[in-house]
Design an enzyme around this catalytic site. Sequence first.
Site, short mmCIF file in Angstrom:
data_model
loop_
_atom_site.label_atom_id
_atom_site.label_comp_id
_atom_site.label_asym_id
_atom_site.label_seq_id
_atom_site.Cartn_x
_atom_site.Cartn_y
_atom_site.Cartn_z
N SER A 269 33.33 28.15 38.72
CA SER A 269 33.00 29.35 38.79
C SER A 269 31.36 30.23 38.16
O SER A 269 30.54 29.71 38.45
CB SER A 269 34.15 29.43 37.52
OG SER A 269 34.51 30.43 37.09
N HIS A 410 42.73 29.31 40.24
CA HIS A 410 41.04 28.28 39.71
C HIS A 410 40.92 27.70 38.74
O HIS A 410 41.49 27.71 37.21
CB HIS A 410 40.58 30.26 38.99
CG HIS A 410 39.81 30.12 38.19
ND1 HIS A 410 38.09 30.13 39.60
CD2 HIS A 410 38.51 30.17 37.70
CE1 HIS A 410 37.34 30.19 38.89
NE2 HIS A 410 37.43 29.94 37.75
C1 GCU Z 1 35.50 35.59 35.95
C2 GCU Z 1 33.96 36.50 36.65
C3 GCU Z 1 33.98 35.15 37.94
C4 GCU Z 1 33.38 34.38 37.28
C5 GCU Z 1 35.08 33.11 36.38
C6 GCU Z 1 34.24 32.71 35.25
O1 GCU Z 1 36.64 35.80 36.87
O2 GCU Z 1 34.50 37.65 37.64
O3 GCU Z 1 32.46 35.31 38.54
O4 GCU Z 1 33.32 33.08 38.27
O5 GCU Z 1 34.72 34.34 35.20
O6 GCU Z 1 33.41 32.06 35.64
O7 GCU Z 1 35.31 31.57 34.75
#
Ligand code: GCU
Length: 432
Positions: A269, A410
Amino acid sequence: MSKALSLTLLWLNWVLVMLVSSNQSLAQPPGINQDESKVPKFTLPELLVCEDGTKVDSATMWESRRRPEVLQLFADHVYGNFPDRTPEIAFSVGSAWEALNGKATRKEITIRFGSEKCTTATLLLTIPNLDNPVPCFIGYNFNGNHTTTEDSRVAIPTSWVRNNKKLDTSSNRASEKERGTSASRWPYQEIVDRGYAVATLYYGDVDPDFDDQFQNGIHPLFYEPGQTRPNHDQWGSIGAWAWAISRALDYLQTDPAIDSSHVAVIGHSRLGKTSLWAGATDPRFWITISNDSGCGGAALNRRKFGETVKVINTNFPHWFCDQFVEYNDKENELPVDQHMLMALMAPRPVYVASASEDLWADPKGEYLSLVNADKVFALYGDSAMPMAMPDPDSPVATGLRGYHLRTGIHDITVFDWQQYIRFADRQLKRNE
Ligand code: GCU
């Protein structure tokens, strides 16, 4: 239908809409496109044409002319430049202990940034007990080293952590309660059994992840006299995290148990955005691995699918350089797109992974970045990536690039790690 009943139904419907729109994975938040048919037509910036129009036709020319240009464009327009001055860095290695039923040795290394004014990060290193130096994965964790394992000897961070109702974390301080809560993201036993070491550090030790105008973390250690925040084209938090993971690599290069020419940088992420920028800026990293990195990571900005440049700059104003804000709703004016970030890794290997339900991160855009880096990888004899996206849970790879779309949300899971280990094994074999 009675008036009371229809009012109740209307109210229930409204509650449902609110519930659904508050969850990114269930519905499309207002202003966010998650419909493939609505992706705008776009042209990606050329990889093999220099700023002055000169065409690049060899690996030598890519390395001597175009690659430095592209790297500089990312530094100037997206992640920010690292400052010129560097504070003093010192490592102190704690005593080692046996871990994973005697299969591994663990130790903690304190990295001190700065001298009088300083900040420290703790690197947790888990090394299989083997006779020869071993390849290693290094990546940041989100909530503290102690969350990556049940091992009671792993220290709890003393720096700022995000409050988390589920983990019962309050007052922005970590505690024993969170120990092992992210263990599913760090399958140490499996990685060690496959002959790899793992190094991890808590990203908040380097720079707490909230917008404080860069007063805490490592940024102030780099300020010139009178400077109070990074300049317009200087690094934000992602830049700082990337720079600091290179300092952890400096340490690994001194550790005789580690085969430091085979250190893969990995991140999930926002920390996947970080691993990509670290891999681009530090060619000592062997493989660069991006897990669900999305916008500002592997996903193509020009697709405007899921999270966009404007949304990320609004919600996380401290991640990129101030210049990046100029491209809010103006993705086509960016002199780069993320396929060029992939290309910066060549001829080193790069692996991108997405999750099927993670539309926010635009899995297709993440895949297309790898595909559109073909021209640069071809300069090193790498075959083209298939144009069509692979089916879920069916990894694809060329010699130097790998990709999979995992079924699910995710996250970073054992399945993801298994693919990274397989890819790393293959890279080791290629070099034999
Ligand atoms: C949020 C953000 C993303 C990121 C994510 C994370 O969703 O919008 O860009 O990758 O957090 O780091 O968990």
